[in-house]
Design an enzyme around this catalytic site. Structure first.
Site, mmCIF file in Angstrom:
data_model
loop_
_atom_site.group_PDB
_atom_site.id
_atom_site.type_symbol
_atom_site.label_atom_id
_atom_site.label_comp_id
_atom_site.label_asym_id
_atom_site.label_seq_id
_atom_site.Cartn_x
_atom_site.Cartn_y
_atom_site.Cartn_z
ATOM 1 N N SER A 10 -32.783 -25.930 -0.768
ATOM 2 C CA SER A 10 -31.386 -26.329 -0.934
ATOM 3 C C SER A 10 -31.288 -27.841 -0.986
ATOM 4 O O SER A 10 -31.634 -28.528 -0.016
ATOM 5 C CB SER A 10 -30.538 -25.804 0.225
ATOM 6 N N HIS A 35 -31.777 -24.592 -5.193
ATOM 7 C CA HIS A 35 -30.529 -24.020 -4.679
ATOM 8 C C HIS A 35 -29.510 -25.142 -4.567
ATOM 9 O O HIS A 35 -29.741 -26.155 -3.897
ATOM 10 C CB HIS A 35 -30.788 -23.364 -3.319
ATOM 11 N N ASP A 37 -25.754 -26.140 -3.536
ATOM 12 C CA ASP A 37 -24.606 -25.710 -2.727
ATOM 13 C C ASP A 37 -23.349 -26.467 -3.112
ATOM 14 O O ASP A 37 -23.263 -27.680 -2.928
ATOM 15 C CB ASP A 37 -24.897 -25.960 -1.240
ATOM 16 N N MET A 39 -19.383 -26.882 -2.392
ATOM 17 C CA MET A 39 -18.355 -26.620 -1.370
ATOM 18 C C MET A 39 -17.078 -27.343 -1.748
ATOM 19 O O MET A 39 -17.127 -28.500 -2.187
ATOM 20 C CB MET A 39 -18.831 -27.133 -0.013
ATOM 21 N N HIS A 68 -24.776 -21.923 -5.737
ATOM 22 C CA HIS A 68 -24.072 -21.143 -4.707
ATOM 23 C C HIS A 68 -22.694 -21.753 -4.527
ATOM 24 O O HIS A 68 -22.558 -22.819 -3.929
ATOM 25 C CB HIS A 68 -24.904 -21.207 -3.405
ATOM 26 N N MET A 70 -19.307 -22.049 -2.859
ATOM 27 C CA MET A 70 -18.527 -21.756 -1.648
ATOM 28 C C MET A 70 -17.137 -22.325 -1.892
ATOM 29 O O MET A 70 -16.760 -23.373 -1.352
ATOM 30 C CB MET A 70 -19.208 -22.396 -0.426
ATOM 31 N N MET A 140 -25.643 -14.561 3.715
ATOM 32 C CA MET A 140 -25.650 -15.782 4.521
ATOM 33 C C MET A 140 -26.146 -15.446 5.927
ATOM 34 O O MET A 140 -25.632 -14.533 6.569
ATOM 35 C CB MET A 140 -24.237 -16.378 4.632
ATOM 36 N N ASP A 174 -29.923 -17.051 3.116
ATOM 37 C CA ASP A 174 -29.567 -18.467 3.089
ATOM 38 C C ASP A 174 -29.018 -18.887 4.442
ATOM 39 O O ASP A 174 -27.978 -18.397 4.879
ATOM 40 C CB ASP A 174 -28.520 -18.675 1.980
ATOM 41 N N GLY A 176 -30.780 -21.314 7.960
ATOM 42 C CA GLY A 176 -31.705 -21.255 9.092
ATOM 43 C C GLY A 176 -33.061 -20.643 8.762
ATOM 44 O O GLY A 176 -33.749 -20.144 9.653
HETATM 45 C C1 DX5 Z 1 -24.912 -23.518 3.921
HETATM 46 C C2 DX5 Z 1 -25.645 -23.507 2.606
HETATM 47 C C3 DX5 Z 1 -27.103 -23.413 2.740
HETATM 48 C C4 DX5 Z 1 -27.723 -24.556 3.486
HETATM 49 C C5 DX5 Z 1 -28.989 -24.083 4.135
HETATM 50 O O1 DX5 Z 1 -23.560 -23.407 3.689
HETATM 51 O O2 DX5 Z 1 -25.224 -22.423 1.808
HETATM 52 O O3 DX5 Z 1 -27.719 -23.258 1.474
HETATM 53 O O4 DX5 Z 1 -27.994 -25.658 2.662
HETATM 54 O O5 DX5 Z 1 -29.448 -25.098 4.948
HETATM 55 P P1 DX5 Z 1 -30.519 -24.843 6.108
HETATM 56 O O6 DX5 Z 1 -31.746 -24.297 5.456
HETATM 57 O O7 DX5 Z 1 -30.690 -26.189 6.681
HETATM 58 O O8 DX5 Z 1 -29.911 -23.849 7.052
HETATM 59 ZN ZN ZN Z 2 -26.422 -22.005 -0.047
#
Ligand code: DX5
Ligand code: ZN
Length: 217
Positions: A10, A35, A37, A39, A68, A70, A140, A174, A176
């Site tokens: 990501s 990936h 993200d 937002m 992705h 969001m 998630m 996705d 942790g």
């Molecule tokens: C969170 C994102 C993830 C995030 C994952 O909203 O969708 O893709 O970047 O980050 P880590 O791997 O640090 O949990």
């Molecule tokens: Zn993501």
């Protein structure tokens, strides 16, 4: 059913001021997808990037872009992100509950591979009747909005459920994901693993990605 494992770093955890170099660092280490993200500050309480940055990522990328979203009103944005260069394009089920079938149509019309994402509290029952039209389910394993959170093992039941229903598409995890958490995901049937912090903030990217692949086996 043996879907290939895919690792998707990501870029949320990268140094955005060095974006081109960061993409190359991920590719040189053998990443399968980037990936990306997105937002909007409404669907999640954070803002990240929009179409102009996705276009730049596309320009310098040599591997598929896994975008992705969001965001609220995801149907309104499908074509914009497809035009910006998404190869796999995922929207959140929760953001499209009132017009899910129509939103799915809008995403398919872009020609992208279509993903549907769910946050930890949201079940997968609502998408069951549509699974034959969903290329990837994004589970998630943290609450969407921020990198660097701890993996929530309780979401693994959703992966089990999807595979028990016979779903044969990609299942992406996705949030942790590390060498400590990825195995449990693979064991229940997930095959695409997003990792931000674990890869981009590692001392050595190639070592970390290899550890992730090995642990997933
Ligand atoms: C969170 C994102 C993830 C995030 C994952 O909203 O969708 O893709 O970047 O980050 P880590 O791997 O640090 O949990
Ligand atoms: Zn993501």
């Amino acid at each position: 059913m043996a879907l290939p494992h895919r690792i998707a770093p990501s870029i949320l955890a990268c140094d955005f001021a060095q974006l081109k170099n960061e993409l190359k660092r991920a590719e040189d280490a053998g990443s399968d997808w980037h990936h990306v993200d997105v937002m909007d500050g409404h669907f999640v309480p954070n803002l990240s990037i929009g179409p102009p940055v996705v276009e730049c990522v596309k320009r310098y990328s040599t591997i598929p872009l896994d975008v992705h979203l969001m965001i609220e009103n995801p149907g309104d944005w499908a074509q914009r992100y497809a035009d910006a260069g998404a190869d796999v394009l995922s929207f959140h089920f929760e953001a499209a509950q009132d017009n899910f079938a129509q939103t799915l149509d809008q995403y398919h019309a872009t020609g992208c591979k279509v993903g549907v994402a769910v946050n930890p509290p949201c079940g997968v029952e609502g998408m069951r009747d549509y699974l034959n039209r969903i290329d990837m389910v994004l589970i998630m394993s943290v609450h969407a909005g921020f990198g660097g959170q701890s993996f929530m093992p309780e979401v693994l039941d959703k992966v089990r459920q999807l595979r028990a229903w016979g779903y044969q598409g990609d299942i992406q995890m996705d949030g942790g994901i590390t060498d400590q958490t990825v195995h449990a995901c693979a064991e229940v049937g997930a095959n695409v693993f997003v990792a931000g912090t674990y890869l981009y903030r590692a001392d050595d990217f190639p070592t970390a990605i290899n550890a992730l692949r090995k642990a997933a086996q």
